[in-house]
Scaffold this motif. Sequence first.
Motif, PDB file in Angstrom:
ATOM      1  N   ILE A  26     -17.933 -72.977  40.893  1.00 41.14           N
ATOM      2  CA  ILE A  26     -18.234 -71.950  39.894  1.00 41.14           C
ATOM      3  C   ILE A  26     -18.665 -70.697  40.651  1.00 41.14           C
ATOM      4  O   ILE A  26     -19.596 -70.735  41.458  1.00 41.14           O
ATOM      5  CB  ILE A  26     -19.359 -72.399  38.943  1.00 41.14           C
ATOM      6  CG1 ILE A  26     -18.979 -73.698  38.231  1.00 41.14           C
ATOM      7  CG2 ILE A  26     -19.670 -71.305  37.935  1.00 41.14           C
ATOM      8  CD1 ILE A  26     -17.804 -73.570  37.301  1.00 41.14           C
ATOM      9  N   HIS A  27     -17.982 -69.572  40.409  1.00 44.49           N
ATOM     10  CA  HIS A  27     -18.183 -68.345  41.184  1.00 44.49           C
ATOM     11  C   HIS A  27     -18.841 -67.251  40.339  1.00 44.49           C
ATOM     12  O   HIS A  27     -18.407 -66.985  39.211  1.00 44.49           O
ATOM     13  CB  HIS A  27     -16.836 -67.817  41.700  1.00 44.49           C
ATOM     14  CG  HIS A  27     -16.131 -68.762  42.623  1.00 44.49           C
ATOM     15  ND1 HIS A  27     -15.702 -70.002  42.217  1.00 44.49           N
ATOM     16  CD2 HIS A  27     -15.785 -68.644  43.938  1.00 44.49           C
ATOM     17  CE1 HIS A  27     -15.106 -70.618  43.237  1.00 44.49           C
ATOM     18  NE2 HIS A  27     -15.163 -69.814  44.280  1.00 44.49           N
ATOM     19  N   LEU A  28     -19.881 -66.645  40.889  1.00 41.70           N
ATOM     20  CA  LEU A  28     -20.550 -65.510  40.257  1.00 41.70           C
ATOM     21  C   LEU A  28     -20.480 -64.311  41.199  1.00 41.70           C
ATOM     22  O   LEU A  28     -20.874 -64.407  42.359  1.00 41.70           O
ATOM     23  CB  LEU A  28     -22.012 -65.856  39.957  1.00 41.70           C
ATOM     24  CG  LEU A  28     -22.879 -64.710  39.398  1.00 41.70           C
ATOM     25  CD1 LEU A  28     -22.376 -64.288  38.022  1.00 41.70           C
ATOM     26  CD2 LEU A  28     -24.345 -65.137  39.313  1.00 41.70           C
ATOM     27  N   ASP A  29     -19.969 -63.200  40.707  1.00 39.57           N
ATOM     28  CA  ASP A  29     -19.857 -61.987  41.520  1.00 39.57           C
ATOM     29  C   ASP A  29     -21.232 -61.309  41.598  1.00 39.57           C
ATOM     30  O   ASP A  29     -21.772 -60.853  40.592  1.00 39.57           O
ATOM     31  CB  ASP A  29     -18.842 -61.030  40.887  1.00 39.57           C
ATOM     32  CG  ASP A  29     -18.471 -59.880  41.818  1.00 39.57           C
ATOM     33  OD1 ASP A  29     -19.287 -59.553  42.703  1.00 39.57           O
ATOM     34  OD2 ASP A  29     -17.376 -59.324  41.678  1.00 39.57           O
ATOM     35  N   ASN A  36     -12.474 -68.848  29.280  1.00 41.84           N
ATOM     36  CA  ASN A  36     -12.934 -67.530  28.842  1.00 41.84           C
ATOM     37  C   ASN A  36     -14.335 -67.168  29.319  1.00 41.84           C
ATOM     38  O   ASN A  36     -14.820 -66.090  28.995  1.00 41.84           O
ATOM     39  CB  ASN A  36     -12.905 -67.466  27.310  1.00 41.84           C
ATOM     40  CG  ASN A  36     -11.496 -67.568  26.743  1.00 41.84           C
ATOM     41  OD1 ASN A  36     -10.718 -66.635  26.825  1.00 41.84           O
ATOM     42  ND2 ASN A  36     -11.170 -68.724  26.194  1.00 41.84           N
ATOM     43  N   MET A  37     -15.005 -68.056  30.059  1.00 43.97           N
ATOM     44  CA  MET A  37     -16.355 -67.734  30.491  1.00 43.97           C
ATOM     45  C   MET A  37     -16.323 -66.675  31.594  1.00 43.97           C
ATOM     46  O   MET A  37     -15.311 -66.474  32.271  1.00 43.97           O
ATOM     47  CB  MET A  37     -17.073 -68.999  30.988  1.00 43.97           C
ATOM     48  CG  MET A  37     -16.514 -69.605  32.246  1.00 43.97           C
ATOM     49  SD  MET A  37     -17.412 -71.111  32.680  1.00 43.97           S
ATOM     50  CE  MET A  37     -16.557 -71.573  34.201  1.00 43.97           C
ATOM     51  N   ASN A  38     -17.456 -65.992  31.784  1.00 44.70           N
ATOM     52  CA  ASN A  38     -17.545 -64.908  32.760  1.00 44.70           C
ATOM     53  C   ASN A  38     -17.667 -65.404  34.191  1.00 44.70           C
ATOM     54  O   ASN A  38     -17.643 -64.611  35.122  1.00 44.70           O
ATOM     55  CB  ASN A  38     -18.733 -64.003  32.423  1.00 44.70           C
ATOM     56  CG  ASN A  38     -18.519 -63.217  31.149  1.00 44.70           C
ATOM     57  OD1 ASN A  38     -17.389 -62.849  30.841  1.00 44.70           O
ATOM     58  ND2 ASN A  38     -19.573 -62.984  30.402  1.00 44.70           N
ATOM     59  N   LEU A  39     -17.841 -66.707  34.365  1.00 43.94           N
ATOM     60  CA  LEU A  39     -17.921 -67.287  35.693  1.00 43.94           C
ATOM     61  C   LEU A  39     -16.540 -67.749  36.137  1.00 43.94           C
ATOM     62  O   LEU A  39     -15.800 -68.355  35.369  1.00 43.94           O
ATOM     63  CB  LEU A  39     -18.893 -68.469  35.699  1.00 43.94           C
ATOM     64  CG  LEU A  39     -20.348 -68.147  35.321  1.00 43.94           C
ATOM     65  CD1 LEU A  39     -21.145 -69.425  35.217  1.00 43.94           C
ATOM     66  CD2 LEU A  39     -20.959 -67.209  36.333  1.00 43.94           C
TER      67      LEU A  39
END
Length: 413
Positions: free
Chosen positions: A212-215, A114-117
Amino acid sequence: MIKSNRIFTELLGYTEAEFKTMKFEEFSKVIEGPTANEIITQMSEGKIDKDIVIKRYYKKEGGCLIGKTSVSAVRDYKGNLKYVLAMVEDITREREAEERLNYEREKYASIIANMNLGLVEVDTEDIIQFVNQSFCLMSGFKEDELIGEKGSNVLRVQNKNVLDKENEKRAGGESDSYELEVFDKTGERKHWLISGAPRYDNNKTLIGSVGIHLDITKQKLLEFQKEQLVKELEQSNQGLQEYAHIVSHDLKSPLRSISALATWIQDDYKDVLDEAGQENLSLMQEKVASMDKLIHGILEYSTANNSALDNSKVDLNEVVESIKESIFIPEHVAVVVPETLPTILADRTKIHQLFQNILSNAVVHIEKEVGLVEVLFVENATHWQFSIKDNGVGIPKEYHKKNIRNFSIYRSK
């Protein structure tokens, strides 16, 4: 009837005599596997000879333990069941550790899901093994569209050379952060910041990598807009500087002509003009010279951010007197210096511009019969603080912070 050895009796706290009067159900409960009656029935029918059961054993004085129970059938020569032999191994600590591990795994699995990453696990061939919901939202793909697919193909990575280098680092056991440019399912270009690390199995064998991906697409757009704005400002500043050069040149040409004409008149008619006429021509020449300095100041001001400071000793008393001669001061206004101003180390042109801009603004906004503009200063330990005080209409209180007239010049050591 239950027979037990000394270790089993010490383990649960019952005596051998007490065990002989008890049934398994009285001090144990099955956690995994068949019940005692089910095992005996199957062994009596000859269906099984061995089985393993995980049971919870209750101690006489309270408390319990978890035992791995290995059950074996003991038969006579005819194959009939004589009795059942049970070997109990205390696995309480192992089970508690496993339960804690399962709890932590479920807890963090829920966080990861559920994390935003965006989280992605791939094997050594870049085949996707796991994705969380956030990554699905980032990429636009569903989970079943990603699992089992080659990551770099399904996401259409643009800078594959970067990905290849990072995969080499993962193979070498290195962790790193990098940016990728990809197209999502809808074809929209995205920029991702990725933190990647190698994945190992229990034998410490490399089995793939995790990322781990961050937009950062919005941030990249803002950076691009900022770069464009800087370029536009640079072009605008260049244009202003060129305009200032042109204006300065165009303004100086008629000034030179006026100066030349005044000189010719003074030379040709020196015998005709009286003393007042000669004085007026001299004043004209002085005003032309002052105007020439002002135009030069405009040119210097237009390049103020680019030119280096030409520091020298500047007598501020001379600066103020020069400004009083060059700017328009209404007859009812006086510009005074109550105390002798200091001599400072500064760029003469810029200091002149600074005082001139403030003084010229002060003298024209006084409506009283007697106007007064004072140039004041305070000497502090590290700097001089100057202020221009006038008895004009003043600035509305709401603009005091925006339009402050006090300014400081730091002393050079």
